[in-house]
Design an enzyme around this catalytic site. Structure first.
Site, mmCIF file in Angstrom:
data_model
loop_
_atom_site.group_PDB
_atom_site.id
_atom_site.type_symbol
_atom_site.label_atom_id
_atom_site.label_comp_id
_atom_site.label_asym_id
_atom_site.label_seq_id
_atom_site.Cartn_x
_atom_site.Cartn_y
_atom_site.Cartn_z
ATOM 1 N N CYS A 248 0.850 -1.195 0.000
ATOM 2 C CA CYS A 248 0.000 0.000 0.000
ATOM 3 C C CYS A 248 0.886 1.245 0.000
ATOM 4 O O CYS A 248 1.860 1.314 0.762
ATOM 5 C CB CYS A 248 -0.899 -0.027 1.236
ATOM 6 S SG CYS A 248 -1.732 1.533 1.573
ATOM 7 N N GLU B 31 1.436 -5.701 8.852
ATOM 8 C CA GLU B 31 1.942 -4.342 8.629
ATOM 9 C C GLU B 31 2.847 -3.912 9.781
ATOM 10 O O GLU B 31 3.930 -3.356 9.558
ATOM 11 C CB GLU B 31 0.786 -3.351 8.492
ATOM 12 C CG GLU B 31 1.249 -1.925 8.254
ATOM 13 C CD GLU B 31 0.115 -0.911 8.232
ATOM 14 O OE1 GLU B 31 0.400 0.285 8.466
ATOM 15 O OE2 GLU B 31 -1.051 -1.290 7.988
ATOM 16 N N THR C 38 -1.453 2.005 9.790
ATOM 17 C CA THR C 38 -2.381 2.825 9.002
ATOM 18 C C THR C 38 -3.848 2.466 9.206
ATOM 19 O O THR C 38 -4.722 3.238 8.827
ATOM 20 C CB THR C 38 -2.065 2.707 7.495
ATOM 21 O OG1 THR C 38 -2.202 1.336 7.079
ATOM 22 C CG2 THR C 38 -0.652 3.192 7.198
ATOM 23 N N CYS D 45 -4.511 5.960 7.372
ATOM 24 C CA CYS D 45 -4.767 6.253 5.968
ATOM 25 C C CYS D 45 -6.160 6.875 5.782
ATOM 26 O O CYS D 45 -7.046 6.720 6.613
ATOM 27 C CB CYS D 45 -4.609 5.006 5.112
ATOM 28 S SG CYS D 45 -5.956 3.817 5.251
#
Length: 212
Positions: free
Chosen positions: A85, A114, A149, A177
């Site tokens: 991403c 992540e 995020t 995000c």
């Protein structure tokens, strides 16, 4: 073949009716229920399981960074497609640059890919999952606070506040995000709703945060 007592007798019986086996089979039987071996940093733990055939199950633990070496993979002829991403890539760039001359507090979920990928980029990146983790942090220098995020906005704000109280000079780079932020703010703004249905994967942190 490694296994518990009784494995060799069972498999020798099977081999009597099996077709030709073009290699020698060596049996190693263990008395104890759990055994640990270590080969070049690879730790293998075997433990017995309840089954009609005497057998072990195995767990593997390799003490190394989970960072993927793309250049090595390409040298070995693998085709690599980077589907990271863009927001996560931006976070990686941020923390790698800061970790050269400072410490990073990374707020995220334990075992989330992540978070694991980001923390693996430098030993100066410290994963914080809750308030207790903030209190357990060592003394840090030139601190940057950032986050996974897909976190809950409310959870992130609370932990950031606790980190700032512990490290007043720290710089905050909030990295939630836009897609996560827009959905969470929309849900929090709802009023007079009897039922909200979140359509998503139960393994997705985004989906779980919306439901919570």
């Amino acid at each position: 073949i490694y296994g518990p007592k009784g494995l060799e007798d069972l498999l020798k019986g099977v081999l009597l009716i099996a077709r030709y086996v073009p290699f020698e089979i060596k049996f190693v039987e263990y008395e104890q229920k759990e055994n640990t071996y270590e080969i070049d940093g690879l730790k293998i733990t075997s433990f017995s399981v309840r089954h009609s055939v005497p057998c072990f199950s195995f767990s593997f633990d390799y003490a190394r960074s989970p960072k993927f070496d793309r250049e090595k993979a390409e040298r070995n002829g693998l085709i690599c497609v980077d589907a990271t991403c863009p927001d996560v890539r931006q976070t990686h760039t941020l923390v790698k640059e800061h970790a050269q001359d400072g410490d990073v507090i990374y707020i995220g979920k334990k075992h989330h890919p992540e978070a694991e990928g980001t923390v693996s980029l430098s030993p100066r990146i410290h994963l914080v999952t809750c308030m207790d983790d903030v209190a357990a942090l060592p003394e840090l220098h030139n601190v940057l606070i950032t986050n996974q995020t897909t976190l809950s906005l409310l959870d992130a704000q609370q932990i950031v506040a606790a980190c700032k109280k512990r490290f007043p000079e720290a710089v905050v780079a909030e990295e939630i995000c836009n897609a996560t932020r827009i959905r969470q703010e929309a849900v929090m703004a709802l009023k007079d709703v009897d039922l909200l249905i979140v359509v998503g994967d139960p393994r997705s942190n985004n989906s779980r945060m919306l439901a919570e």
